[in-house]
Design a protein around this motif. Sequence first.
Motif, PDB file in Angstrom:
ATOM      1  N   SER A 101       0.923  -1.098   0.039  1.00  0.00           N
ATOM      2  CA  SER A 101      -0.112  -0.186  -0.159  1.00  0.00           C
ATOM      3  C   SER A 101       0.880   1.399  -0.159  1.00  0.00           C
ATOM      4  CB  SER A 101      -0.941   0.025   1.155  1.00  0.00           C
ATOM      5  OG  SER A 101      -0.256   0.256   2.505  1.00  0.00           O
ATOM      6  N   THR A 102       0.118   2.327  -0.458  1.00  0.00           N
ATOM      7  CA  THR A 102       1.052   3.441  -0.353  1.00  0.00           C
ATOM      8  C   THR A 102       1.351   4.085   1.073  1.00  0.00           C
ATOM      9  OG1 THR A 102      -1.031   4.786  -0.498  1.00  0.00           O
ATOM     10  CG2 THR A 102       0.155   4.423  -2.783  1.00  0.00           C
ATOM     11  N   THR A 103       0.447   3.492   1.879  1.00  0.00           N
ATOM     12  CA  THR A 103       0.671   4.148   3.202  1.00  0.00           C
ATOM     13  C   THR A 103       1.793   3.377   4.078  1.00  0.00           C
ATOM     14  OG1 THR A 103      -1.769   4.799   3.585  1.00  0.00           O
ATOM     15  CG2 THR A 103      -0.440   4.160   5.723  1.00  0.00           C
ATOM     16  N   ASN A 104       2.053   2.036   3.695  1.00  0.00           N
ATOM     17  CA  ASN A 104       2.862   1.361   4.052  1.00  0.00           C
ATOM     18  C   ASN A 104       4.325   1.350   3.464  1.00  0.00           C
ATOM     19  OD1 ASN A 104       2.021  -0.415   6.103  1.00  0.00           O
ATOM     20  ND2 ASN A 104       1.105  -1.983   4.916  1.00  0.00           N
ATOM     21  N   ILE A 105       4.423   2.092   2.476  1.00  0.00           N
ATOM     22  CA  ILE A 105       5.729   2.429   1.745  1.00  0.00           C
ATOM     23  C   ILE A 105       6.034   3.468   2.781  1.00  0.00           C
ATOM     24  CG2 ILE A 105       6.747   4.034  -0.017  1.00  0.00           C
ATOM     25  CD1 ILE A 105       6.421   1.451  -0.952  1.00  0.00           C
ATOM     26  N   GLU A 106       5.293   4.471   3.378  1.00  0.00           N
ATOM     27  CA  GLU A 106       5.811   5.456   4.211  1.00  0.00           C
ATOM     28  C   GLU A 106       6.063   4.996   5.461  1.00  0.00           C
ATOM     29  OE1 GLU A 106       6.421   8.515   3.473  1.00  0.00           O
ATOM     30  OE2 GLU A 106       5.608   8.323   1.572  1.00  0.00           O
ATOM     31  N   VAL A 107       5.687   3.750   5.998  1.00  0.00           N
ATOM     32  CA  VAL A 107       5.959   2.953   6.952  1.00  0.00           C
ATOM     33  C   VAL A 107       7.520   2.441   6.881  1.00  0.00           C
ATOM     34  CG1 VAL A 107       5.360   1.104   8.708  1.00  0.00           C
ATOM     35  CG2 VAL A 107       3.543   2.448   7.744  1.00  0.00           C
ATOM     36  N   ALA A 108       7.840   1.844   5.708  1.00  0.00           N
ATOM     37  CA  ALA A 108       9.002   1.231   5.457  1.00  0.00           C
ATOM     38  C   ALA A 108      10.063   2.328   5.631  1.00  0.00           C
ATOM     39  CB  ALA A 108       8.895   0.543   4.215  1.00  0.00           C
ATOM     40  N   ARG A 109       9.715   3.400   5.124  1.00  0.00           N
ATOM     41  CA  ARG A 109      10.616   4.663   4.848  1.00  0.00           C
ATOM     42  C   ARG A 109      11.065   4.963   6.320  1.00  0.00           C
ATOM     43  NH1 ARG A 109       7.469   7.584  -0.182  1.00  0.00           N
ATOM     44  NH2 ARG A 109       8.683   6.352  -1.674  1.00  0.00           N
ATOM     45  N   ALA A 110      10.040   5.159   7.144  1.00  0.00           N
ATOM     46  CA  ALA A 110      10.177   5.227   8.622  1.00  0.00           C
ATOM     47  C   ALA A 110      11.036   4.355   9.347  1.00  0.00           C
ATOM     48  CB  ALA A 110       8.888   5.566   9.143  1.00  0.00           C
ATOM     49  N   LEU A 111      10.759   2.887   8.952  1.00  0.00           N
ATOM     50  CA  LEU A 111      11.438   1.854   9.468  1.00  0.00           C
ATOM     51  C   LEU A 111      13.117   2.025   9.326  1.00  0.00           C
ATOM     52  CD1 LEU A 111       9.198  -1.102   8.661  1.00  0.00           C
ATOM     53  CD2 LEU A 111       9.460   0.064  10.854  1.00  0.00           C
ATOM     54  N   LYS A 112      13.512   2.503   8.026  1.00  0.00           N
ATOM     55  CA  LYS A 112      14.712   2.616   7.755  1.00  0.00           C
ATOM     56  C   LYS A 112      15.628   3.735   8.539  1.00  0.00           C
ATOM     57  CE  LYS A 112      15.009   3.571   3.328  1.00  0.00           C
ATOM     58  NZ  LYS A 112      15.428   3.804   1.978  1.00  0.00           N
ATOM     59  N   GLU A 113      15.062   4.634   8.901  1.00  0.00           N
ATOM     60  CA  GLU A 113      15.260   5.770   9.609  1.00  0.00           C
ATOM     61  C   GLU A 113      15.322   5.795  11.102  1.00  0.00           C
ATOM     62  OE1 GLU A 113      16.731   8.337   7.910  1.00  0.00           O
ATOM     63  OE2 GLU A 113      16.303   7.525   6.330  1.00  0.00           O
ATOM     64  N   ASN A 114      14.575   4.537  11.402  1.00  0.00           N
ATOM     65  CA  ASN A 114      14.371   4.366  13.081  1.00  0.00           C
ATOM     66  C   ASN A 114      14.921   3.296  13.537  1.00  0.00           C
ATOM     67  OD1 ASN A 114      13.149   7.063  14.114  1.00  0.00           O
ATOM     68  ND2 ASN A 114      12.184   6.414  11.967  1.00  0.00           N
ATOM     69  N   PHE A 115      15.346   1.922  12.940  1.00  0.00           N
ATOM     70  CA  PHE A 115      15.380   0.827  13.244  1.00  0.00           C
ATOM     71  C   PHE A 115      16.954   0.373  12.768  1.00  0.00           C
ATOM     72  CE2 PHE A 115      11.130   1.511  14.225  1.00  0.00           C
ATOM     73  CZ  PHE A 115      10.847   1.075  15.437  1.00  0.00           C
ATOM     74  N   LYS A 116      17.642  -0.515  13.507  1.00  0.00           N
ATOM     75  CA  LYS A 116      18.706  -1.122  13.103  1.00  0.00           C
ATOM     76  C   LYS A 116      18.278  -2.753  12.466  1.00  0.00           C
ATOM     77  CE  LYS A 116      21.902   1.564  15.913  1.00  0.00           C
ATOM     78  NZ  LYS A 116      22.788   1.392  16.863  1.00  0.00           N
ATOM     79  N   GLU A 117      17.604  -3.245  13.185  1.00  0.00           N
ATOM     80  CA  GLU A 117      17.359  -4.837  13.095  1.00  0.00           C
ATOM     81  C   GLU A 117      15.749  -5.054  13.092  1.00  0.00           C
ATOM     82  OE1 GLU A 117      19.829  -7.766  14.684  1.00  0.00           O
ATOM     83  OE2 GLU A 117      21.448  -6.523  14.910  1.00  0.00           O
ATOM     84  N   LEU A 118      15.129  -5.596  11.912  1.00  0.00           N
ATOM     85  CA  LEU A 118      13.915  -6.141  11.998  1.00  0.00           C
ATOM     86  C   LEU A 118      13.511  -7.187  11.007  1.00  0.00           C
ATOM     87  CD1 LEU A 118      11.817  -2.505  11.750  1.00  0.00           C
ATOM     88  CD2 LEU A 118      12.127  -4.082  13.720  1.00  0.00           C
ATOM     89  N   THR A 119      12.520  -7.889  11.118  1.00  0.00           N
ATOM     90  CA  THR A 119      12.237  -8.745  10.125  1.00  0.00           C
ATOM     91  C   THR A 119      10.860  -8.213   9.413  1.00  0.00           C
ATOM     92  OG1 THR A 119      13.495 -10.602  11.172  1.00  0.00           O
ATOM     93  CG2 THR A 119      11.601 -11.363   9.773  1.00  0.00           C
ATOM     94  N   VAL A 120      11.005  -8.287   8.253  1.00  0.00           N
ATOM     95  CA  VAL A 120       9.733  -7.684   7.326  1.00  0.00           C
ATOM     96  C   VAL A 120       9.249  -8.457   6.367  1.00  0.00           C
ATOM     97  CG1 VAL A 120       8.804  -5.939   6.298  1.00  0.00           C
ATOM     98  CG2 VAL A 120      10.576  -5.193   7.681  1.00  0.00           C
ATOM     99  N   ILE A 121       8.094  -8.988   6.408  1.00  0.00           N
ATOM    100  CA  ILE A 121       7.495  -9.721   5.591  1.00  0.00           C
ATOM    101  C   ILE A 121       6.569  -8.934   4.723  1.00  0.00           C
ATOM    102  CG2 ILE A 121       6.000 -11.771   5.039  1.00  0.00           C
ATOM    103  CD1 ILE A 121       6.946 -12.997   7.581  1.00  0.00           C
ATOM    104  N   THR A 122       6.691  -8.984   3.273  1.00  0.00           N
ATOM    105  CA  THR A 122       5.558  -8.232   2.598  1.00  0.00           C
ATOM    106  C   THR A 122       5.429  -8.856   1.444  1.00  0.00           C
ATOM    107  OG1 THR A 122       5.308  -5.957   1.566  1.00  0.00           O
ATOM    108  CG2 THR A 122       7.591  -6.942   1.732  1.00  0.00           C
ATOM    109  N   ASN A 123       4.294  -8.402   0.730  1.00  0.00           N
ATOM    110  CA  ASN A 123       3.794  -8.939  -0.634  1.00  0.00           C
ATOM    111  C   ASN A 123       4.452  -7.883  -1.774  1.00  0.00           C
ATOM    112  OD1 ASN A 123       1.705  -7.148   0.113  1.00  0.00           O
ATOM    113  ND2 ASN A 123       0.433  -8.231  -1.558  1.00  0.00           N
ATOM    114  N   SER A 124       4.973  -6.721  -1.373  1.00  0.00           N
ATOM    115  CA  SER A 124       4.971  -5.458  -2.061  1.00  0.00           C
ATOM    116  C   SER A 124       6.375  -5.418  -2.505  1.00  0.00           C
ATOM    117  CB  SER A 124       4.821  -4.115  -1.234  1.00  0.00           C
ATOM    118  OG  SER A 124       5.110  -3.055  -1.827  1.00  0.00           O
ATOM    119  N   LEU A 125       6.317  -5.361  -3.885  1.00  0.00           N
ATOM    120  CA  LEU A 125       7.705  -5.139  -4.622  1.00  0.00           C
ATOM    121  C   LEU A 125       8.182  -3.948  -4.137  1.00  0.00           C
ATOM    122  CD1 LEU A 125       9.561  -6.467  -6.778  1.00  0.00           C
ATOM    123  CD2 LEU A 125       8.293  -5.214  -8.374  1.00  0.00           C
TER     124      LEU A 125
END
Length: 254
Positions: A101-125
Amino acid sequence: MLAEERKEAILKMIEEEGSVKVSKLTKLFNVSIETIRRNLETLEKEGALKRVYGGAVLKKNQVQKLNYINREKEFINEKKEIAITAIRYIEEGQSIALNGSTTNIEVARALKENFKELTVITNSLLIANELVDSDKFTVICTGGILNHRERAFYGEFAESIISNFIVDKAFISVSGVSLIRGITDFLPEEVQIQKKIIEISQETIVLADSSKIDTISLIKVQDIHEINLIITDSKLDSKVLNKYLKNGVEIVNE
């Protein structure tokens, strides 16, 4: 029959027939015209229908008309605001799932800026590509049938991949949120992905900008009381917010 049961029955009728008449409803439920009119007024306020002279017709949210490229230009500030709120509910090292989703793209961008290690599962290219430089993130992309308009993978293969995992939290972006009809969306393939993600998640958080609150889309994803939390933006009308809170729905907009 309780008022909520009657409203549910009215909605079922209008979904099947496209419209209802007050005169028919009063005879069917053996109640006064004033009672039916109050029921229809409540349903209209919740975005489920539109009242017309002598009855009501089905009302649908029209988000489906836009493809991904067009949607990403809408409500940009609201989506960024939702993303900043969403990451407050994530802890370092957790596993999360993000539907395309377009909203979760913004979530992904925020994750990059605020976390070092996460596991992320997605169906989005696009989400997978957004996280490609985060080398300490474990990114699991489902694969499957690529929907070129949505830039996301769907189908049985994508769903089966998701089913192999258990994640701490799911962030589900949807097209409609309603007290009566629950969490809804338009694209059948996307709804199946959303349902699978909910199944594997310990906690489900719904993301929806304020234009989607109190609206319904075509297909039901989940009952609203089965969702742990709804995150929206600060433009949500305070009366709508209070209505949801009074009905036991946890919703935050700041």
